[in-house]
Design an enzyme around this catalytic site. Sequence first.
Site, PDB file in Angstrom:
ATOM      1  N   ASP A   1       0.832  -1.208   0.000  1.00 17.73           N
ATOM      2  CA  ASP A   1       0.000   0.000   0.000  1.00 17.73           C
ATOM      3  C   ASP A   1       0.866   1.256   0.000  1.00 17.73           C
ATOM      4  OD1 ASP A   1      -2.280   1.514   0.066  1.00 17.73           O
ATOM      5  OD2 ASP A   1      -2.631   1.261   2.210  1.00 17.73           O
ATOM      6  N   GLY A   2       0.313   2.323  -0.570  1.00 21.01           N
ATOM      7  CA  GLY A   2       0.981   3.628  -0.515  1.00 21.01           C
ATOM      8  C   GLY A   2       1.568   4.079  -1.834  1.00 21.01           C
TER       9      GLY A   2
ATOM     10  N   GLY B   1       0.039   5.241  -4.493  1.00 16.00           N
ATOM     11  CA  GLY B   1      -0.595   6.478  -4.945  1.00 16.00           C
ATOM     12  C   GLY B   1      -0.015   7.676  -4.197  1.00 16.00           C
TER      13      GLY B   1
ATOM     14  N   ARG C   1      -0.424   8.633 -10.507  1.00 18.39           N
ATOM     15  CA  ARG C   1      -0.427   7.493  -9.571  1.00 18.39           C
ATOM     16  C   ARG C   1       0.289   6.261 -10.134  1.00 18.39           C
ATOM     17  NH1 ARG C   1      -3.876   7.298  -5.383  1.00 18.39           N
ATOM     18  NH2 ARG C   1      -4.195   5.075  -5.704  1.00 18.39           N
TER      19      ARG C   1
ATOM     20  N   SER D   1      -7.280  -5.913  -5.716  1.00 17.35           N
ATOM     21  CA  SER D   1      -8.413  -6.492  -4.989  1.00 17.35           C
ATOM     22  C   SER D   1      -9.683  -6.459  -5.847  1.00 17.35           C
ATOM     23  CB  SER D   1      -8.658  -5.703  -3.695  1.00 17.35           C
ATOM     24  OG  SER D   1      -9.247  -4.459  -4.003  1.00 17.35           O
ATOM     25  N   THR D   2     -10.680  -7.203  -5.394  1.00 20.02           N
ATOM     26  CA  THR D   2     -11.968  -7.191  -6.106  1.00 20.02           C
ATOM     27  C   THR D   2     -12.573  -5.778  -6.073  1.00 20.02           C
ATOM     28  OG1 THR D   2     -12.850  -8.076  -4.030  1.00 20.02           O
ATOM     29  CG2 THR D   2     -12.631  -9.617  -5.835  1.00 20.02           C
TER      30      THR D   2
ATOM     31  N   ASN E   1     -10.683  -3.020  -6.307  1.00 22.21           N
ATOM     32  CA  ASN E   1      -9.853  -2.095  -7.105  1.00 22.21           C
ATOM     33  C   ASN E   1     -10.434  -1.801  -8.496  1.00 22.21           C
ATOM     34  OD1 ASN E   1      -6.673  -3.230  -5.729  1.00 22.21           O
ATOM     35  ND2 ASN E   1      -7.925  -1.485  -5.152  1.00 22.21           N
ATOM     36  N   TRP E   2     -11.432  -2.595  -8.933  1.00 20.42           N
ATOM     37  CA  TRP E   2     -12.083  -2.302 -10.222  1.00 20.42           C
ATOM     38  C   TRP E   2     -12.810  -0.963 -10.188  1.00 20.42           C
ATOM     39  CZ3 TRP E   2     -10.318  -5.226 -13.941  1.00 20.42           C
ATOM     40  CH2 TRP E   2      -9.969  -6.559 -13.694  1.00 20.42           C
TER      41      TRP E   2
ATOM     42  N   ARG F   1      -5.530  -1.370   8.661  1.00 17.77           N
ATOM     43  CA  ARG F   1      -6.701  -2.212   8.369  1.00 17.77           C
ATOM     44  C   ARG F   1      -6.285  -3.372   7.472  1.00 17.77           C
ATOM     45  NH1 ARG F   1      -8.087   2.907   6.125  1.00 17.77           N
ATOM     46  NH2 ARG F   1      -7.318   3.018   3.979  1.00 17.77           N
TER      47      ARG F   1
HETATM   48  C1  FPP Z   1      -2.155   0.059  -3.196  1.00 19.60           C
HETATM   49  O1  FPP Z   1      -1.632   1.367  -3.175  1.00 19.60           O
HETATM   50  C2  FPP Z   1      -1.519  -0.691  -4.263  1.00 19.60           C
HETATM   51  C3  FPP Z   1      -2.161  -1.261  -5.299  1.00 19.60           C
HETATM   52  C4  FPP Z   1      -3.634  -1.202  -5.467  1.00 19.60           C
HETATM   53  C5  FPP Z   1      -1.433  -1.957  -6.361  1.00 19.60           C
HETATM   54  C6  FPP Z   1      -0.208  -2.735  -5.973  1.00 19.60           C
HETATM   55  C7  FPP Z   1       0.517  -3.014  -7.219  1.00 19.60           C
HETATM   56  C8  FPP Z   1       1.843  -2.965  -7.384  1.00 19.60           C
HETATM   57  C9  FPP Z   1       2.814  -2.791  -6.289  1.00 19.60           C
HETATM   58  C10 FPP Z   1       2.347  -3.082  -8.781  1.00 19.60           C
HETATM   59  C11 FPP Z   1       3.192  -4.237  -9.070  1.00 19.60           C
HETATM   60  C12 FPP Z   1       2.619  -5.535  -8.693  1.00 19.60           C
HETATM   61  C13 FPP Z   1       3.031  -6.703  -9.221  1.00 19.60           C
HETATM   62  C14 FPP Z   1       2.563  -7.963  -8.641  1.00 19.60           C
HETATM   63  C15 FPP Z   1       3.943  -6.759 -10.366  1.00 19.60           C
HETATM   64  P1  FPP Z   1      -2.622   2.581  -3.424  1.00 19.60           P
HETATM   65  O2  FPP Z   1      -2.634   2.865  -4.870  1.00 19.60           O
HETATM   66  O3  FPP Z   1      -3.950   2.291  -2.818  1.00 19.60           O
HETATM   67  O4  FPP Z   1      -1.874   3.710  -2.639  1.00 19.60           O
HETATM   68  P2  FPP Z   1      -2.524   4.924  -1.857  1.00 19.60           P
HETATM   69  O5  FPP Z   1      -3.256   4.352  -0.671  1.00 19.60           O
HETATM   70  O6  FPP Z   1      -1.333   5.737  -1.443  1.00 19.60           O
HETATM   71  O7  FPP Z   1      -3.420   5.647  -2.806  1.00 19.60           O
END
Ligand code: FPP
Length: 245
Positions: A25-26, A28, A38, A70-71, A73-74, A199
């Site tokens: 996570d993180g 973005g 992002r 995740s489901t 994330n769509w 969480r």
């Molecule tokens: C959550 O951060 C991250 C994701 C939804 C995507 C994770 C994907 C990768 C690390 C890319 C590479 C993966 C593979 C398996 C090659 P967020 O976007 O929710 O961050 P934020 O909370 O700061 O917005």
Amino acid sequence: MINIYDLKSKIDFDNLPKHIAIIMDGNGRWAEKRSLPRNFGHQEGMERVIEIVESASQIGIKYLTLYAFSTENWKRPITEIEGLMKILVLYIRRELDRLHKNNIKLNILGDINKLPEAPRKEVIRAIEKTEHNIKMVLNIALNYGGRDEIIYGIKKYLKDVEVGKITYDDLNADNFSNYLYTKGQPDPDLVIRPSGELRLSNFLLYQIAYSEFYFSNILWPDFKENYLYEAIIDYQNRNRRFGGI
Ligand code: FPP
């Protein structure tokens, strides 16, 4: 700052977590802090995936699970979803030979039938190529949701009841694990969530009953190998009782 060799020397290699699961996570926020789109954060996140997979397998972790999509994330903007799918394809094209050479087996947690064709094909190619590898299992959770997985497991179980493979009374907390995407794998010993969020976000809900949790404020694109070692050392100082005393 403590150097990486000193840090590594603090790891007790006789008490490694068998299975580590990470909520990446993180990405973005990492990009937004740099005024970048992002998807730059996701791209940098991919570099950490490459490093952490290498470090985990090199120190002897047997199962590594990474939450990639995740489901839920769509619901993100289509440009971000397409960017993530492209990164996944890029990752497999760039890393598959190395994963195979390092004897790592790729496994997907989640329903890949719903993925667009290009990532689905790459994922299937990677699963097939690495299926006999035994050094470490790399689970990538893709189109994954913990609640969905439990429902998927219940439906599979009911089908087995229908065809007489198992009876209604045979089901228990242990053998239900065999109906999940992580069939045959030990539950995660350690769940790591970077980025300061406290969480679980629908991750491995059935499997984490007795997992230890490690939360870190570091954003995933900054989560270099030293942070993995710090999490493992912290885990090794815990007293796991599994409900006993
Ligand atoms: C959550 O951060 C991250 C994701 C939804 C995507 C994770 C994907 C990768 C690390 C890319 C590479 C993966 C593979 C398996 C090659 P967020 O976007 O929710 O961050 P934020 O909370 O700061 O917005």
